[in-house]
Design a protein around this motif. Structure first.
Motif, PDB file in Angstrom:
ATOM      1  N   GLY A 167      10.846  -1.237   1.002  1.00 57.69           N
ATOM      2  CA  GLY A 167      11.881  -2.531   1.257  1.00 57.69           C
ATOM      3  C   GLY A 167      11.529  -3.239   2.523  1.00 57.69           C
ATOM      4  N   VAL A 168      10.520  -2.886   3.387  1.00 57.53           N
ATOM      5  CA  VAL A 168      10.411  -3.487   4.496  1.00 57.53           C
ATOM      6  C   VAL A 168       9.605  -4.769   4.387  1.00 57.53           C
ATOM      7  N   GLN A 169       9.993  -5.864   4.717  1.00 58.75           N
ATOM      8  CA  GLN A 169       9.555  -7.222   4.380  1.00 58.75           C
ATOM      9  C   GLN A 169       9.496  -7.971   5.734  1.00 58.75           C
ATOM     10  N   GLY A 170       8.923  -8.705   5.729  1.00 59.27           N
ATOM     11  CA  GLY A 170       8.790  -9.724   6.866  1.00 59.27           C
ATOM     12  C   GLY A 170       7.451  -9.864   7.860  1.00 59.27           C
ATOM     13  N   GLY A 171       7.173 -10.856   8.804  1.00 54.68           N
ATOM     14  CA  GLY A 171       5.966 -10.582   9.302  1.00 54.68           C
ATOM     15  C   GLY A 171       5.671  -9.458  10.300  1.00 54.68           C
ATOM     16  N   GLU A 172       6.841  -8.408  10.703  1.00 51.83           N
ATOM     17  CA  GLU A 172       6.713  -7.247  11.225  1.00 51.83           C
ATOM     18  C   GLU A 172       6.476  -5.973  10.328  1.00 51.83           C
ATOM     19  N   SER A 173       6.298  -6.294   9.053  1.00 50.31           N
ATOM     20  CA  SER A 173       6.696  -5.291   8.174  1.00 50.31           C
ATOM     21  C   SER A 173       5.610  -3.989   8.412  1.00 50.31           C
ATOM     22  N   ALA A 174       4.269  -4.589   8.761  1.00 51.84           N
ATOM     23  CA  ALA A 174       3.278  -3.417   9.001  1.00 51.84           C
ATOM     24  C   ALA A 174       3.668  -2.672   9.999  1.00 51.84           C
ATOM     25  N   ASP A 175       4.100  -3.313  11.439  1.00 55.89           N
ATOM     26  CA  ASP A 175       4.455  -2.510  12.545  1.00 55.89           C
ATOM     27  C   ASP A 175       5.663  -1.500  12.193  1.00 55.89           C
ATOM     28  N   ASN A 176       6.563  -1.926  11.570  1.00 53.29           N
ATOM     29  CA  ASN A 176       7.724  -1.280  10.917  1.00 53.29           C
ATOM     30  C   ASN A 176       7.284   0.057  10.075  1.00 53.29           C
ATOM     31  N   LYS A 177       6.452  -0.243   9.383  1.00 56.02           N
ATOM     32  CA  LYS A 177       5.879   0.862   8.455  1.00 56.02           C
ATOM     33  C   LYS A 177       5.130   2.023   9.094  1.00 56.02           C
ATOM     34  N   PHE A 178       4.342   1.472   9.935  1.00 52.76           N
ATOM     35  CA  PHE A 178       3.874   2.262  11.175  1.00 52.76           C
ATOM     36  C   PHE A 178       4.653   3.368  11.968  1.00 52.76           C
ATOM     37  N   VAL A 179       5.558   2.694  12.343  1.00 51.05           N
ATOM     38  CA  VAL A 179       6.847   3.238  13.159  1.00 51.05           C
ATOM     39  C   VAL A 179       7.442   4.406  12.181  1.00 51.05           C
ATOM     40  N   VAL A 180       8.092   3.834  11.163  1.00 42.68           N
ATOM     41  CA  VAL A 180       8.517   4.902  10.067  1.00 42.68           C
ATOM     42  C   VAL A 180       7.821   5.924   9.853  1.00 42.68           C
ATOM     43  N   SER A 181       6.555   5.709   9.265  1.00 43.29           N
ATOM     44  CA  SER A 181       5.730   6.974   8.944  1.00 43.29           C
ATOM     45  C   SER A 181       5.473   7.813  10.422  1.00 43.29           C
ATOM     46  N   LEU A 182       5.059   7.214  11.452  1.00 41.73           N
ATOM     47  CA  LEU A 182       4.890   7.997  12.439  1.00 41.73           C
ATOM     48  C   LEU A 182       6.158   8.775  13.054  1.00 41.73           C
ATOM     49  N   ASN A 183       7.247   8.485  12.775  1.00 38.35           N
ATOM     50  CA  ASN A 183       8.491   8.956  13.209  1.00 38.35           C
ATOM     51  C   ASN A 183       8.935  10.285  12.365  1.00 38.35           C
ATOM     52  N   GLN A 184       8.094  10.303  11.256  1.00 37.50           N
ATOM     53  CA  GLN A 184       8.192  11.474  10.465  1.00 37.50           C
ATOM     54  C   GLN A 184       7.635  12.604  10.978  1.00 37.50           C
ATOM     55  N   VAL A 185       6.776  12.480  11.913  1.00 37.57           N
ATOM     56  CA  VAL A 185       6.194  13.498  12.550  1.00 37.57           C
ATOM     57  C   VAL A 185       6.655  13.419  14.168  1.00 37.57           C
ATOM     58  N   LEU A 186       6.418  12.328  14.938  1.00 32.96           N
ATOM     59  CA  LEU A 186       6.745  12.383  16.256  1.00 32.96           C
ATOM     60  C   LEU A 186       8.216  12.384  16.587  1.00 32.96           C
ATOM     61  N   ALA A 187       9.234  11.947  15.697  1.00 29.73           N
ATOM     62  CA  ALA A 187      10.702  11.914  16.352  1.00 29.73           C
ATOM     63  C   ALA A 187      11.199  12.990  15.433  1.00 29.73           C
ATOM     64  N   ASN A 188      10.554  14.054  14.736  1.00 30.15           N
ATOM     65  CA  ASN A 188      11.507  14.817  13.816  1.00 30.15           C
ATOM     66  C   ASN A 188      11.616  16.088  14.872  1.00 30.15           C
TER      67      ASN A 188
END
Length: 336
Positions: A167-188
């Motif tokens: 559901g991530v949309q907009g010009g910052e969608s790529a950065d948001n997806k990177f952050v969300v996916s990285l957080n599954q490891v880095l912020a867990n």
């Protein structure tokens, strides 16, 4: 107890005769479970989300070294994630490359642990793998335990946040997806807690089972399970994570049973027959404590039943020395 020891010896003999076939079957089953697990958690590419694809890949893995299963599973995961999001797939690829570098550098012979960790997490008994590693492995096997744990939490995190990533949309969608996916490891934080508990368990079990004390392996199993239980219980309370204690108790009990099963198959000693030996050479005195293994010398005894009717001289017949030796199954010269 004797029957169990006899069963163990039979299992060892069967494995010794058919070890290649047994290992191939084990690799097939583990690979099949792993690919089905990936399909369940991140099966976003419809063309690959089929049972027969998982079976075909598992058959290929059965004929290859276990590390190839790890590599194929990583590729399989990245391809599935590409169907979800290119950014998520790139993130997964970078994480896998980093972990593979550490894995093949420090623990290349522990591929089974990498495959087993995600499977045992789903079965609620991941606590058994670190204990088993400490019993029959080396401290470097912690790398494979860490790798398998990260793989499970990454797949589980992507699965739980799939709707957010889509559901991530907009010009910052790529950065948001990177952050969300990285957080599954880095912020867990839970993942880091579990990794800490498992690493401590490997160290505790490995060091205790090498001690020259009676029932070292049994003590090591209990100490390893207790270490995991205490660290995870305290960690869950500190982090405010609920709903884990019941499964922790259940998994710890089953893992303890698995640990004692490994001890029975690999390290069953008879401490009642312990011997202490002392000897010397030109430079040293040696004090040796010898503990025999529990083994049964199972020799197959053949009882030959000799019927009197066959050996009785028939009317008009004489039994020669050669015939008698053949009947008794002995050498002819023994009748001299």
């Amino acid at each position: 107890m004797t029957k169990w020891i006899e069963l163990r010896e039979k299992i060892r003999k069967i494995y010794g005769k058919h070890n290649r076939l047994i290992l191939a079957v084990v690799k097939f089953i583990l690979a099949l479970f792993l690919f089905l697990l990936i399909n369940h958690y991140v099966g976003y590419m419809e063309k690959l989300h089929h049972v027969y694809i998982a079976v075909a890949l598992a058959l290929i893995c059965a004929m290859l070294p276990v590390n190839m299963t790890v590599l194929l599973a990583a590729v399989f995961t990245v391809v599935h994630l590409y169907a979800l999001s290119m950014e998520v797939a790139v993130t997964a690829l970078l994480i896998f490359l980093l972990m593979f570098f550490l894995y093949f550098r420090f623990s290349p012979k522990n591929g089974y642990e990498v495959v087993l960790m995600p499977i045992t997490f789903v079965c609620r008994i991941p606590y058994a793998v670190p204990v088993a590693n400490g019993l029959i492995g080396e401290p470097s096997s912690m790398i494979s335990v860490i790798f398998g744990t990260i793989l499970y939490y990454f797949l589980n995190g992507i699965h739980n946040n799939a709707s957010l990533l889509k559901g991530v949309q907009g010009g910052e969608s790529a950065d948001n997806k990177f952050v969300v996916s990285l957080n599954q490891v880095l912020a867990n934080k839970e993942m880091y807690l579990v990794i800490l508990a498992f690493c401590l368990a490997v160290i505790v079990v490995y060091n205790i089972r090498r001690r020259a004390v009676e029932y070292a392996w049994s003590i090591a199993i209990g100490a390893g399970i207790l270490t995991e239980f205490i660290v995870l219980c305290v960690g869950y309370l500190v982090l405010g994570i609920s709903g884990r204690i019941l499964w922790l108790v259940f998994g710890s009990i089953l893992s303890t049973g698995i640990g004692f099963l490994i001890e029975f198959l690999c390290f069953n000693l008879d401490y009642s027959r312990t011997e202490k030996v002392q000897f010397e050479d030109d430079e040293y005195y040696y004090y040796v404590k010898a503990v025999p293994k529990v083994n049964l010398s199972s020799k197959e005894k053949q009882i030959k039943k000799i019927s009197g009717k066959k050996n009785v001289k028939r009317s008009g017949e004489r039994i020669t020395k050669k015939q008698l030796a053949k009947e008794l199954d002995i050498q002819e010269d023994m009748l001299d």
